[in-house]
Design a protein around this motif. Sequence first.
Motif, PDB file in Angstrom:
ATOM      1  N   PRO A  76       1.600   8.827  -9.624  1.00  0.00           N
ATOM      2  CA  PRO A  76       1.812   7.238 -10.029  1.00  0.00           C
ATOM      3  C   PRO A  76       1.436   6.802 -10.759  1.00  0.00           C
ATOM      4  O   PRO A  76      -0.126   7.348 -11.227  1.00  0.00           O
ATOM      5  CB  PRO A  76       1.964   6.301  -9.145  1.00  0.00           C
ATOM      6  N   ASP A  77       1.786   6.160 -11.814  1.00  0.00           N
ATOM      7  CA  ASP A  77       1.269   5.713 -12.824  1.00  0.00           C
ATOM      8  C   ASP A  77       0.179   4.427 -12.598  1.00  0.00           C
ATOM      9  O   ASP A  77       0.146   3.966 -10.855  1.00  0.00           O
ATOM     10  CB  ASP A  77       2.017   4.577 -13.805  1.00  0.00           C
ATOM     11  N   ALA A  78      -0.905   4.367 -13.350  1.00  0.00           N
ATOM     12  CA  ALA A  78      -2.400   3.299 -13.313  1.00  0.00           C
ATOM     13  C   ALA A  78      -1.931   1.887 -12.498  1.00  0.00           C
ATOM     14  O   ALA A  78      -2.005   1.514 -11.640  1.00  0.00           O
ATOM     15  CB  ALA A  78      -2.987   3.752 -14.232  1.00  0.00           C
ATOM     16  N   GLU A  79      -1.422   1.300 -13.387  1.00  0.00           N
ATOM     17  CA  GLU A  79      -0.864   0.653 -12.877  1.00  0.00           C
ATOM     18  C   GLU A  79       0.078   0.083 -11.768  1.00  0.00           C
ATOM     19  O   GLU A  79      -0.227  -1.222 -11.497  1.00  0.00           O
ATOM     20  CB  GLU A  79       0.036  -0.425 -13.590  1.00  0.00           C
ATOM     21  N   THR A  80       0.932   0.916 -11.851  1.00  0.00           N
ATOM     22  CA  THR A  80       2.042   0.988 -10.412  1.00  0.00           C
ATOM     23  C   THR A  80       0.452   1.254  -8.838  1.00  0.00           C
ATOM     24  O   THR A  80       1.315   0.448  -7.725  1.00  0.00           O
ATOM     25  CB  THR A  80       2.551   1.626 -10.148  1.00  0.00           C
ATOM     26  N   LEU A  81      -0.097   1.194  -9.276  1.00  0.00           N
ATOM     27  CA  LEU A  81      -1.173   1.674  -7.621  1.00  0.00           C
ATOM     28  C   LEU A  81      -1.702   0.514  -7.795  1.00  0.00           C
ATOM     29  O   LEU A  81      -2.512  -0.118  -8.239  1.00  0.00           O
ATOM     30  CB  LEU A  81      -2.131   2.389  -8.270  1.00  0.00           C
ATOM     31  N   LEU A  82      -1.740  -0.271  -6.074  1.00  0.00           N
ATOM     32  CA  LEU A  82      -2.306  -1.255  -5.730  1.00  0.00           C
ATOM     33  C   LEU A  82      -3.833  -0.345  -5.247  1.00  0.00           C
ATOM     34  O   LEU A  82      -3.409  -0.485  -3.579  1.00  0.00           O
ATOM     35  CB  LEU A  82      -1.209  -1.685  -4.684  1.00  0.00           C
ATOM     36  N   PRO A  83      -4.953  -1.069  -5.190  1.00  0.00           N
ATOM     37  CA  PRO A  83      -6.297  -1.372  -4.227  1.00  0.00           C
ATOM     38  C   PRO A  83      -5.843  -1.808  -2.826  1.00  0.00           C
ATOM     39  O   PRO A  83      -5.498  -2.674  -2.889  1.00  0.00           O
ATOM     40  CB  PRO A  83      -6.897  -1.419  -5.459  1.00  0.00           C
ATOM     41  N   SER A  84      -6.087  -0.911  -2.387  1.00  0.00           N
ATOM     42  CA  SER A  84      -6.505  -1.343  -0.618  1.00  0.00           C
ATOM     43  C   SER A  84      -7.666  -1.391  -0.213  1.00  0.00           C
ATOM     44  O   SER A  84      -9.040  -0.642  -0.232  1.00  0.00           O
ATOM     45  CB  SER A  84      -5.778   0.128   0.256  1.00  0.00           C
ATOM     46  N   LEU A  85      -8.205  -2.416   0.528  1.00  0.00           N
ATOM     47  CA  LEU A  85      -9.621  -3.054   0.828  1.00  0.00           C
ATOM     48  C   LEU A  85      -9.334  -2.115   2.608  1.00  0.00           C
ATOM     49  O   LEU A  85      -8.887  -2.230   3.223  1.00  0.00           O
ATOM     50  CB  LEU A  85      -9.432  -4.471   0.820  1.00  0.00           C
ATOM     51  N   PRO A  86     -10.404  -2.210   2.851  1.00  0.00           N
ATOM     52  CA  PRO A  86     -10.795  -1.670   4.734  1.00  0.00           C
ATOM     53  C   PRO A  86     -10.421  -3.185   5.529  1.00  0.00           C
ATOM     54  O   PRO A  86     -11.077  -3.826   5.193  1.00  0.00           O
ATOM     55  CB  PRO A  86     -11.732  -0.908   4.966  1.00  0.00           C
ATOM     56  N   THR A  87      -9.628  -2.760   6.181  1.00  0.00           N
ATOM     57  CA  THR A  87      -9.568  -4.138   6.944  1.00  0.00           C
ATOM     58  C   THR A  87     -10.608  -4.320   7.926  1.00  0.00           C
ATOM     59  O   THR A  87     -11.461  -2.881   8.979  1.00  0.00           O
ATOM     60  CB  THR A  87      -8.623  -4.028   8.065  1.00  0.00           C
ATOM     61  N   GLY A  88     -10.717  -5.239   8.644  1.00  0.00           N
ATOM     62  CA  GLY A  88     -12.306  -5.428   9.247  1.00  0.00           C
ATOM     63  C   GLY A  88     -12.480  -5.114  11.312  1.00  0.00           C
ATOM     64  O   GLY A  88     -12.053  -5.978  11.388  1.00  0.00           O
ATOM     65  N   GLY A  89     -11.560  -3.563  11.018  1.00  0.00           N
ATOM     66  CA  GLY A  89     -11.463  -3.440  11.964  1.00  0.00           C
ATOM     67  C   GLY A  89     -13.159  -3.417  13.175  1.00  0.00           C
ATOM     68  O   GLY A  89     -13.010  -4.210  14.194  1.00  0.00           O
ATOM     69  N   ALA A  90     -14.204  -2.711  12.466  1.00  0.00           N
ATOM     70  CA  ALA A  90     -15.804  -2.879  13.091  1.00  0.00           C
ATOM     71  C   ALA A  90     -16.405  -4.008  12.770  1.00  0.00           C
ATOM     72  O   ALA A  90     -16.629  -4.324  11.357  1.00  0.00           O
ATOM     73  CB  ALA A  90     -16.720  -1.775  12.645  1.00  0.00           C
ATOM     74  N   SER A  91     -17.232  -4.738  13.521  1.00  0.00           N
ATOM     75  CA  SER A  91     -17.227  -5.867  13.269  1.00  0.00           C
ATOM     76  C   SER A  91     -19.636  -4.838  12.762  1.00  0.00           C
ATOM     77  O   SER A  91     -19.971  -4.706  13.293  1.00  0.00           O
ATOM     78  CB  SER A  91     -18.455  -6.943  14.416  1.00  0.00           C
ATOM     79  N   ARG A  92     -19.936  -6.149  11.297  1.00  0.00           N
ATOM     80  CA  ARG A  92     -20.839  -6.119  12.097  1.00  0.00           C
ATOM     81  C   ARG A  92     -22.195  -6.728  11.656  1.00  0.00           C
ATOM     82  O   ARG A  92     -22.423  -7.692  11.711  1.00  0.00           O
ATOM     83  CB  ARG A  92     -21.288  -5.896   9.968  1.00  0.00           C
TER      84      ARG A  92
END
Length: 92
Positions: A76-92
């Motif tokens: 895929p082209d670079a502009e079509t990529l959406l960065p994803s952040l990890p969901t907060g499954g584990a508490s810190r």
Amino acid sequence: MVRLNVLLLLTVMLCSLGVVTSQHKARQLFQALEVQQERTRQLEVEFGQLQLELSTWGTAPRIEKIAVEKLGMRTPDAETLLPSLPTGGASR
């Protein structure tokens, strides 16, 4: 005395026939063992070749080539990529 000599002669002949027979059987078994050992060596070589072939079939460049040529996939082209952040499954 003659009876004893004949009896001993027959005993010696039977024992010698037994020795010849057992030696012949041992040679046959040894020959069969050598044949099976050679077959084992051949199968080990073939197994090594098949392992090498299997590792070749699974390389990343080959998989990418098939994906592009047969499946029509592309990166895929670079502009079509959406960065994803990890969901907060584990508490810190």
